[in-house]
Design an enzyme around this catalytic site. Structure first.
Site, PDB file in Angstrom:
ATOM      1  N   ARG A  49       9.483  14.138   2.786  1.00  0.00           N
ATOM      2  CA  ARG A  49       8.112  13.642   2.971  1.00  0.00           C
ATOM      3  C   ARG A  49       7.444  13.446   1.610  1.00  0.00           C
ATOM      4  O   ARG A  49       6.637  12.542   1.421  1.00  0.00           O
ATOM      5  CB  ARG A  49       7.286  14.619   3.842  1.00  0.00           C
ATOM      6  CG  ARG A  49       5.810  14.253   3.879  1.00  0.00           C
ATOM      7  CD  ARG A  49       5.014  14.846   5.038  1.00  0.00           C
ATOM      8  NE  ARG A  49       5.436  16.157   5.448  1.00  0.00           N
ATOM      9  CZ  ARG A  49       5.169  17.303   4.799  1.00  0.00           C
ATOM     10  NH1 ARG A  49       4.445  17.301   3.688  1.00  0.00           N
ATOM     11  NH2 ARG A  49       5.616  18.458   5.250  1.00  0.00           N
ATOM     12  N   TYR A 104     -10.271  -6.934   9.249  1.00  0.00           N
ATOM     13  CA  TYR A 104      -9.175  -6.714  10.189  1.00  0.00           C
ATOM     14  C   TYR A 104      -9.661  -5.759  11.304  1.00  0.00           C
ATOM     15  O   TYR A 104     -10.275  -4.727  10.998  1.00  0.00           O
ATOM     16  CB  TYR A 104      -7.979  -6.130   9.447  1.00  0.00           C
ATOM     17  CG  TYR A 104      -6.845  -5.740  10.353  1.00  0.00           C
ATOM     18  CD1 TYR A 104      -6.108  -6.712  11.023  1.00  0.00           C
ATOM     19  CD2 TYR A 104      -6.530  -4.403  10.568  1.00  0.00           C
ATOM     20  CE1 TYR A 104      -5.075  -6.358  11.874  1.00  0.00           C
ATOM     21  CE2 TYR A 104      -5.493  -4.045  11.415  1.00  0.00           C
ATOM     22  CZ  TYR A 104      -4.779  -5.022  12.064  1.00  0.00           C
ATOM     23  OH  TYR A 104      -3.765  -4.671  12.909  1.00  0.00           O
ATOM     24  N   ASP A 175      -7.948  -5.417   0.566  1.00  0.00           N
ATOM     25  CA  ASP A 175      -6.808  -5.595   1.460  1.00  0.00           C
ATOM     26  C   ASP A 175      -6.233  -6.978   1.158  1.00  0.00           C
ATOM     27  O   ASP A 175      -6.841  -7.999   1.458  1.00  0.00           O
ATOM     28  CB  ASP A 175      -7.289  -5.481   2.915  1.00  0.00           C
ATOM     29  CG  ASP A 175      -6.142  -5.546   3.920  1.00  0.00           C
ATOM     30  OD1 ASP A 175      -5.119  -6.182   3.615  1.00  0.00           O
ATOM     31  OD2 ASP A 175      -6.284  -4.973   5.016  1.00  0.00           O
ATOM     32  N   LYS A 200       3.591  -7.598   7.082  1.00  0.00           N
ATOM     33  CA  LYS A 200       3.330  -9.038   7.110  1.00  0.00           C
ATOM     34  C   LYS A 200       4.181  -9.763   6.061  1.00  0.00           C
ATOM     35  O   LYS A 200       5.389  -9.733   6.167  1.00  0.00           O
ATOM     36  CB  LYS A 200       1.829  -9.281   6.943  1.00  0.00           C
ATOM     37  CG  LYS A 200       0.950  -8.313   7.763  1.00  0.00           C
ATOM     38  CD  LYS A 200       1.084  -8.511   9.264  1.00  0.00           C
ATOM     39  CE  LYS A 200       0.468  -7.392  10.091  1.00  0.00           C
ATOM     40  NZ  LYS A 200      -0.918  -7.065   9.820  1.00  0.00           N
TER      41      LYS A 200
HETATM   42  C1  LIG Z   1      -1.863  -6.033  10.086  1.00  0.00           C
HETATM   43  C2  LIG Z   1      -2.960  -5.764   9.152  1.00  0.00           C
HETATM   44  C3  LIG Z   1      -3.349  -4.452   8.870  1.00  0.00           C
HETATM   45  C4  LIG Z   1      -2.727  -3.250   9.548  1.00  0.00           C
HETATM   46  O1  LIG Z   1      -1.377  -3.092   9.208  1.00  0.00           O
HETATM   47  P1  LIG Z   1      -0.277  -2.414  10.176  1.00  0.00           P
HETATM   48  O2  LIG Z   1       0.963  -2.530   9.371  1.00  0.00           O
HETATM   49  O3  LIG Z   1      -0.257  -3.221  11.440  1.00  0.00           O
HETATM   50  O4  LIG Z   1      -0.702  -1.018  10.438  1.00  0.00           O
HETATM   51  C5  LIG Z   1      -4.358  -4.275   7.932  1.00  0.00           C
HETATM   52  N1  LIG Z   1      -4.973  -5.315   7.343  1.00  0.00           N
HETATM   53  C6  LIG Z   1      -4.633  -6.585   7.605  1.00  0.00           C
HETATM   54  C7  LIG Z   1      -5.346  -7.697   6.907  1.00  0.00           C
HETATM   55  C8  LIG Z   1      -3.630  -6.866   8.514  1.00  0.00           C
HETATM   56  O5  LIG Z   1      -3.304  -8.124   8.784  1.00  0.00           O
END
Ligand SMILES: *Cc1c(COP(=O)(O)O)cnc(C)c1O
Length: 385
Positions: A49, A104, A175, A200
């Site tokens: 971890r 988001y 983000d 993504k």
């Molecule tokens: C998908 C997404 C998240 C969350 O990520 P996960 O991997 O699904 O937990 C946060 N911010 C944005 C802009 C996203 O597209």
């Protein structure tokens, strides 16, 4: 040293051959613990971890992609939300966050329904001139941005907002999931922390869930590493390996996503079934000039509003053969999302409407298929509305 290009960097970051065998790729350290020679005498690895060599490689790789010219630190997580949650745990009870209003959905849910229970309040702002100061309280500690935003693809001026935030002593978090480090590097524009849902574009094949946080600030990194271990939302070695494997093609994938999206936007701009076309690369987009300043290109995400409201959107989605209806984005395959009923359903209806997330809005994640095939598919699907 001569600067290298994004594809070269993607291929070569964290790509040291294995010391023991010469294996070109690092083995997957699928272990939970490490043998100690004597009590507390070990090679720097105690428990997985806390430390894992496969994870350390992917952390270093993403840090270098986000900050090629200045040393930076990466911390990997089991999901984008795990990364986001962990960042917020740097704050104390009583703290106040200012966040972009077009956030988001999962981030807004965390802020509104969970952090609020622990005395951390959030104010949402459109971040227009003068608005930041209006939202600020004496407890404001963090400014939370996304650019481009999800799903309206609005652009925030990272440099300008970071300057205001820093004058007030706030930490700036961006983000950067929609842009990827190939298209935008917020740390170079003054942000303190960058977060990704690596699910993504970075992993890019719709086959894993992951997150990562990057900073150039050593103190912030130390806090994040402490929290990563203390909260425990770490990624598996296999997912770290897959993420690193995906990084090898990140630059060429993103280039193709952008090529396809740009061509689609060009041809869609006059289409009679479309009432709104949102893409930061459009000269008519209200954030175009800022996007041009802080991004390399404009990305693979397009949002369109079709005629006929939710029914129109449904007909369009069900008629498309190449764009599957699914949450998520940034994978090699094209996807359609209906923010109203899917990703953004957790946002109260009134707020969805007031910020422009309408029932006819459809978000397209443009994949890396052949453009002509995508175009034929979209034209046909629009005809079916
Ligand atoms: C998908 C997404 C998240 C969350 O990520 P996960 O991997 O699904 O937990 C946060 N911010 C944005 C802009 C996203 O597209």
């Amino acid at each position: 040293m001569k600067k290298i290009g994004d594809s070269t960097r993607s291929v070569h970051v964290s790509a040291e051959p294995d010391k023991y065998t010469g294996s070109v790729q690092m083995p997957i350290y699928q272990t939970s613990t490490y043998v100690q020679e004597d009590f507390a005498i070990h090679k720097g690895y105690e428990y997985a971890r806390t430390h894992n060599p496969t994870r350390a490689l992917v952390e270093a790789a993403i840090a270098e992609l986000e900050s090629p010219d200045v040393p930076a630190y990466g911390t990997a997580f089991a999901s984008g939300m795990a990364a986001i949650t962990t960042i917020t745990q740097m704050l104390e009870s009583g703290s106040h966050i200012i966040a972009a209003s077009d956030l988001y959905g999962g981030t807004a849910r965390l802020f509104d329904q969970i952090l609020s229970k622990f005395g951390i309040e959030t104010t949402y702002s459109n971040l227009n001139e003068g608005e930041l100061e209006k939202c600020a309280t004496e407890n404001t500690k963090m400014l939370w941005l996304e650019s481009p935003t999800n799903p309206l693809l609005e652009i925030h001026d990272i440099e300008k907002l970071s300057n205001i935030a820093h004058k007030n002593g706030w930490i700036v978090v961006v983000d950067n999931t929609f842009a990827s480090p190939i298209l935008q590097r917020p740390l170079e524009h003054g942000a303190d922390i960058v977060v990704h849902s690596t699910t993504k574009y970075i992993a890019g094949h719709s086959d894993l869930i992951g997150g990562c946080v990057i900073t150039r600030n050593r103190e912030i990194d130390e806090q994040l590493k402490f929290l990563q271990n203390a909260l425990g939302a770490v990624p598996s070695p296999m997912d770290c390996f897959l993420t690193l494997r995906s990084i090898r093609t990140l630059a060429i994938r993103v280039e193709r996503h952008c090529d396809n999206a740009e061509k689609l936007v060009k041809k869609l701009s006059q289409h009679p079934k479309i009432t709104r076309l949102l893409y930061p690369g459009l000269k008519t987009h209200n954030g175009h000039d800022i996007a041009k300043k802080q991004m390399q290109r404009y990305g693979g995400m397009i949002s369109i509003e079709v005629i006929g409201g939710e029914q129109g959107a449904r007909k369009f989605a069900s008629a498309s053969k190449l764009f599957a209806t699914a949450e998520s984005l940034g994978g090699v395959e094209s996807l359609i999302n209906h923010p109203w009923s899917m990703t953004h359903a957790a946002i109260p209806k009134k707020r969805r409407e007031s910020i422009g997330i309408t029932p006819g809005l459809v978000r397209l994640s443009v994949g890396i298929e052949d453009f002509e095939d995508l175009w034929d598919d979209i034209v046909n699907a629009l005809e079916c509305i």
